[in-house]
Write a protein that holds these residues in place. Structure first.
Motif, PDB file in Angstrom:
ATOM      1  N   ALA A  80      47.432  29.678  42.791  1.00  0.00           N
ATOM      2  CA  ALA A  80      45.867  29.048  42.484  1.00  0.00           C
ATOM      3  C   ALA A  80      46.320  27.534  42.214  1.00  0.00           C
ATOM      4  O   ALA A  80      47.219  27.338  41.541  1.00  0.00           O
ATOM      5  CB  ALA A  80      45.500  29.927  41.521  1.00  0.00           C
ATOM      6  N   LYS A  81      44.928  26.988  42.384  1.00  0.00           N
ATOM      7  CA  LYS A  81      45.095  25.348  41.801  1.00  0.00           C
ATOM      8  C   LYS A  81      44.254  25.379  40.407  1.00  0.00           C
ATOM      9  O   LYS A  81      43.227  26.307  40.506  1.00  0.00           O
ATOM     10  CB  LYS A  81      44.301  24.732  42.744  1.00  0.00           C
ATOM     11  CG  LYS A  81      44.100  23.347  42.502  1.00  0.00           C
ATOM     12  CD  LYS A  81      43.182  22.646  43.593  1.00  0.00           C
ATOM     13  CE  LYS A  81      43.287  20.983  43.248  1.00  0.00           C
ATOM     14  NZ  LYS A  81      42.551  20.385  44.002  1.00  0.00           N
ATOM     15  N   ILE A  82      45.007  24.695  39.625  1.00  0.00           N
ATOM     16  CA  ILE A  82      44.385  24.464  38.164  1.00  0.00           C
ATOM     17  C   ILE A  82      43.291  23.771  38.048  1.00  0.00           C
ATOM     18  O   ILE A  82      43.382  22.560  38.332  1.00  0.00           O
ATOM     19  CB  ILE A  82      45.607  24.198  37.316  1.00  0.00           C
ATOM     20  CG1 ILE A  82      46.706  25.391  37.456  1.00  0.00           C
ATOM     21  CG2 ILE A  82      45.170  23.814  35.640  1.00  0.00           C
ATOM     22  CD1 ILE A  82      48.064  24.875  36.460  1.00  0.00           C
ATOM     23  N   LYS A  83      42.300  24.028  37.332  1.00  0.00           N
ATOM     24  CA  LYS A  83      41.100  23.263  37.235  1.00  0.00           C
ATOM     25  C   LYS A  83      41.133  22.442  35.861  1.00  0.00           C
ATOM     26  O   LYS A  83      40.843  21.198  35.883  1.00  0.00           O
ATOM     27  CB  LYS A  83      39.836  23.975  37.522  1.00  0.00           C
ATOM     28  CG  LYS A  83      38.596  23.172  37.204  1.00  0.00           C
ATOM     29  CD  LYS A  83      37.357  24.031  37.321  1.00  0.00           C
ATOM     30  CE  LYS A  83      36.040  23.243  37.437  1.00  0.00           C
ATOM     31  NZ  LYS A  83      34.712  24.048  37.567  1.00  0.00           N
ATOM     32  N   PHE A 102      41.157  28.208  36.343  1.00  0.00           N
ATOM     33  CA  PHE A 102      41.763  27.933  37.944  1.00  0.00           C
ATOM     34  C   PHE A 102      40.555  27.749  38.547  1.00  0.00           C
ATOM     35  O   PHE A 102      39.381  28.063  38.518  1.00  0.00           O
ATOM     36  CB  PHE A 102      42.435  29.168  38.385  1.00  0.00           C
ATOM     37  CG  PHE A 102      43.700  29.401  37.734  1.00  0.00           C
ATOM     38  CD1 PHE A 102      44.815  28.825  37.937  1.00  0.00           C
ATOM     39  CD2 PHE A 102      43.737  30.602  36.970  1.00  0.00           C
ATOM     40  CE1 PHE A 102      46.179  28.950  37.193  1.00  0.00           C
ATOM     41  CE2 PHE A 102      45.024  31.004  36.103  1.00  0.00           C
ATOM     42  CZ  PHE A 102      45.932  29.975  36.550  1.00  0.00           C
ATOM     43  N   ASP A 103      40.628  27.053  39.882  1.00  0.00           N
ATOM     44  CA  ASP A 103      39.760  26.854  40.795  1.00  0.00           C
ATOM     45  C   ASP A 103      39.235  28.045  41.404  1.00  0.00           C
ATOM     46  O   ASP A 103      40.005  28.906  41.913  1.00  0.00           O
ATOM     47  CB  ASP A 103      40.226  25.704  41.914  1.00  0.00           C
ATOM     48  CG  ASP A 103      39.163  25.463  42.901  1.00  0.00           C
ATOM     49  OD1 ASP A 103      37.869  25.954  42.786  1.00  0.00           O
ATOM     50  OD2 ASP A 103      39.306  24.684  43.619  1.00  0.00           O
ATOM     51  N   SER A 180      40.599  33.902  36.742  1.00  0.00           N
ATOM     52  CA  SER A 180      40.233  32.460  36.923  1.00  0.00           C
ATOM     53  C   SER A 180      40.397  31.797  35.379  1.00  0.00           C
ATOM     54  O   SER A 180      40.354  30.476  35.572  1.00  0.00           O
ATOM     55  CB  SER A 180      38.698  32.204  37.591  1.00  0.00           C
ATOM     56  OG  SER A 180      38.988  32.353  38.851  1.00  0.00           O
ATOM     57  N   THR A 200      48.858  22.970  41.719  1.00  0.00           N
ATOM     58  CA  THR A 200      48.948  24.473  42.267  1.00  0.00           C
ATOM     59  C   THR A 200      49.982  25.082  41.970  1.00  0.00           C
ATOM     60  O   THR A 200      51.197  24.591  42.156  1.00  0.00           O
ATOM     61  CB  THR A 200      48.662  24.462  43.942  1.00  0.00           C
ATOM     62  OG1 THR A 200      47.541  23.606  44.448  1.00  0.00           O
ATOM     63  CG2 THR A 200      48.534  25.691  44.530  1.00  0.00           C
TER      64      THR A 200
END
Length: 367
Positions: A80-83, A102-103, A180, A200
């Protein structure tokens, strides 16, 4: 000319006169020597304590270091991509506190697709059930072939399996969407933060490390003569200069079976409840451990032991004189000393004027 000069210069003085004079001089010298001797012999007045056996709890002092009792590594099982990142190294975090967002765009889309798959699979299952019921009736009345019956039953089983798979996929998508938000599983201090916003992460990648501080451990060492006096579960008191004014209760968690090769001391670990979170890993600690309990111990104040030629000695009264004793002593917590050998119940130990006393000095006991 005085009488003495006359006598000394007169050779006609009779011999008996000389004899009388010598006797008088000798008596005078003896009287002066006796007075001087009596002045030199001084009897020291001392206070004493009578030795009595008593119950005694051995206390063992040591120094150690505070350690985290548990270390939690933060990872995830997905990519996952970190927001956003909401923690940093050295920060205290609580159980349930959000660490990362997370995104969720792709997760939301996966959940929508999974929910649509459930609807489609449910419709196919409904249709397959209707066809199966109709074929069964025809087959029972001989109006349908066996091959058609088998085909509709297989189609029904396939539709049921697809429906179950779609439900499982939906549950997985819902869980991923909930994940998330990464939350802390424990209360503790962040030791490492290995990620940043926009990065990510991969499955199993180490995101961070949290040291649990609700309960901490003290690592210390004791000598070979003390290690066998401790037991698992033995109580102890712990203080730290980093948390002035606090005394913590602790219990022995582990006793080392092998001495440190450099010092010859044995490792001991203790557990402490740290509900306020004031104790932190790396702080120094002073530990006082409870050792063996002795029923008939002899204990004396440490201030009655004096140094004589690099020896610790004390004095007892025997036949109105001081007798020097070099006892075998044990541990010395606070201002008390355990006497292992050298004293017996009933002995009278001198407690005052110790600097004026040597072995054999005449003494007189006073209240």
């Amino acid at each position: 000319m005085d009488n003495r000069d006359f006598l000394l210069g007169n050779s006609n003085v009779p011999h008996y006169i000389w004899t009388i004079i010598c006797i008088m001089l000798l008596c005078s010298c003896e009287e002066q020597a006796t007075q001087t001797s009596q002045q030199d012999i001084r009897i020291a007045q001392v206070k004493t304590m009578t030795i009595q056996s008593q119950k005694w709890q051995e206390m063992i002092s040591a120094y150690g270091v505070i350690e985290a009792a548990k270390e939690v590594q933060i990872t995830v099982e997905f990519s996952a991509k970190i927001k956003s990142v909401f923690f940093k190294e050295g920060q205290t975090v609580k159980r349930g506190q959000q660490l990362i967002t997370f995104d969720s765009t792709k997760r939301k889309l996966r959940l929508q697709n999974a929910e649509q798959s459930v609807k489609d699979a449910r419709a196919r299952l409904h249709k397959a059930r209707q066809e199966a019921r109709s074929t069964r009736k025809l087959f029972m009345h001989g109006n349908a072939a066996r091959t058609k019956y088998d085909a509709t039953e297989a189609k029904l089983r396939q539709a049921m399996a697809q429906y179950e798979q779609s439900l499982t996929a939906t549950k997985l998508a819902m869980r991923e969407l909930r994940e998330s938000r990464l939350i802390s599983p424990v209360t503790g201090v962040v030791e490492k933060c290995n990620v940043h916003s926009g990065e990510t992460i991969l499955p199993g990648q180490l995101i961070g490390v949290i040291q649990v501080v609700e309960t901490v451990r003290v690592a210390t060492y004791v000598s070979e003569k003390d290690i066998n006096h401790l037991r698992i579960g033995s109580e102890a008191r712990v203080t730290s200069s980093g948390v002035a004014g606090y005394t913590y209760s602790a219990r022995v968690e582990a006793l080392g079976i092998k001495a440190d090769t450099r010092t010859g001391n044995f490792p001991v670990k203790l557990m402490i409840e740290n509900k306020q979170g004031l104790l932190r890993p790396g702080m120094t600690a002073k530990v006082v451990l409870q050792g063996l309990e002795i029923q008939d111990a002899i204990v004396v104040p440490d201030n009655i032991l004096v140094d004589r030629q690099r020896r610790k000695v004390l004095y007892i009264v025997k036949n109105n004189a001081a007798e020097e004793i070099e006892p075998v002593i044990g541990t010395s917590p606070n201002d008390q000393v355990l006497i292992l050998q050298g004293l017996h119940p009933g002995d009278k130990v001198i407690t005052s004027n110790l600097q004026q006393i040597v072995n054999g000095s005449p003494v007189k006991e006073i209240p």
